[in-house]
Design an enzyme around this catalytic site. Structure first.
Site, PDB file in Angstrom:
ATOM      1  N   ARG A  50       0.838  -1.205   0.000  1.00  0.00           N
ATOM      2  CA  ARG A  50       0.000   0.000   0.000  1.00  0.00           C
ATOM      3  C   ARG A  50       0.876   1.260   0.000  1.00  0.00           C
ATOM      4  NH1 ARG A  50      -4.493   0.675   4.580  1.00  0.00           N
ATOM      5  NH2 ARG A  50      -2.648   1.171   5.821  1.00  0.00           N
ATOM      6  N   LYS A 149      -2.539   7.191   1.322  1.00  0.00           N
ATOM      7  CA  LYS A 149      -2.240   7.443   2.734  1.00  0.00           C
ATOM      8  C   LYS A 149      -1.107   8.466   2.770  1.00  0.00           C
ATOM      9  CE  LYS A 149      -1.953   4.853   7.062  1.00  0.00           C
ATOM     10  NZ  LYS A 149      -3.002   5.544   7.798  1.00  0.00           N
ATOM     11  N   GLU A 182     -15.945   6.821   5.846  1.00  0.00           N
ATOM     12  CA  GLU A 182     -15.135   6.112   6.843  1.00  0.00           C
ATOM     13  C   GLU A 182     -15.001   7.006   8.069  1.00  0.00           C
ATOM     14  OE1 GLU A 182     -10.997   5.550   5.769  1.00  0.00           O
ATOM     15  OE2 GLU A 182     -10.892   7.458   4.740  1.00  0.00           O
TER      16      GLU A 182
END
Ligand code: PXG
Length: 288
Positions: A50, A149, A182
């Protein structure tokens, strides 16, 4: 504590980054939060993958291979004698000039910090937490995709402040359509009958690694999992609700915007998933 910076282990007090690093000046960089349990790094491969995906999305070339990054994480844990802990893996754009052009930054900077973990109070896992929907919506995917991220967490921090102002630890963030995206540092799930539901990633959420594990565990329990668009109405009328994240693991939610969820205590599906997640974290992972 020894901190890994660009291939060297530095003493905590000397572990410093330039004020000209664009990670500081512009939040230009990417990171991962990883856990170590029982002497192993949990889901290391997934986190490193990721990290490279986030980096690719912002055209940041990490000056190491994925296996070198993984080795650096394990080495930092070993060096700090971490058996149970929290690893922060950060890649910044590096030192540049004042001016946001990343082309002026010669060399990205790779940092690994391995520390003890600060957990939510145990009471919250037993009794469940209360959360609220906040006014700050999740970043638009076409502006700054929540799948990245990145070091730019202000969107989440603003939502966290709003949750704190309302006396809560976490915030439900909606997207621009008003659907559930989220939380500030966690993905969200509901249980409705035999269904385990979580918003689709297209709603504007991080591709959570814990989320992926829980969807797998749900399948094994014979639950039907789905990723439909969810509204606040769906949350309020769920049988159970919980959040997932590397830091929080699985944490039950018993109240949302003042509405009591289900029986007002952690439900049986949630408790079963919590138990199984704990077993998994303690028995798998990259040995330190
Ligand atoms: N959404 C966001 C915005 C996150 O930052 C998650 C979901 C959950 O993803 P994972 O892959 O962890 O299941 C995150 C992760 C912290 C902390 O220090 C935050 C995260 C992870 C670890 C520590 O608050 N957020």
């Amino acid at each position: 504590m020894k901190v890994y910076i660009d291939g060297k282990f530095l003493d905590e007090k000397n572990a410093k980054i330039s004020v000209f690093d664009h990670g500081l000046l512009y939040g230009d960089g990417v990171f991962e939060g990883i856990r170590a349990y029982n002497g192993r790094v949990f889901k290391l491969k997934e986190h490193v993958e990721r990290l490279f995906c986030s980096a690719k999305a912002i055209l940041l070339t990490i000056p190491m291979t994925p296996s070198q990054v993984s080795a650096a994480v394990v080495a930092t844990c070993r060096r700090n004698k971490i058996k149970e802990g929290y690893v922060r893996l950060v890649v910044t754009r590096g030192i540049g000039t004042l001016g946001l052009n990343p082309n002026r930054c010669k060399q990205p900077c790779v940092v690994v910090i391995a520390d003890k973990i600060q957990l939510y109070p145990e009471k919250m896992y037993q009794e469940g937490m209360a959360i609220v929907t906040v006014p700050t919506t999740r970043n638009l995917p076409n502006a700054l995709n929540p799948a990245i991220k990145s070091l730019n967490y202000l969107n989440n921090i603003l939502a966290k402040i709003e949750a704190n102002n309302a006396g809560c630890e976490e915030a439900v963030m909606l997207n621009s359509m008003g659907n559930v995206a989220e939380c500030t540092g966690d993905n969200i799930f509901i249980v409705k009958g035999k269904q385990l539901l979580t918003p689709p990633l297209s709603a504007g959420a991080l591709y959570g690694i814990t989320r992926g594990v829980v969807l797998e565990m749900g399948k094994e329990s014979g639950l039907t999992s789905g990723e439909p668009d969810l509204t606040r109405y769906d949350l309020y009328n769920a049988d159970e609700c919980f959040l997932t994240g590397t830091g929080a693991e699985l944490i039950p939610v018993v109240k949302i915007d003042g509405r009591v969820i289900g029986e007002g205590k952690p439900g049986p599906v949630t408790l079963d998933l919590v138990r199984r997640y704990r077993t998994l974290t303690r028995s798998t992972g990259e040995p330190i």
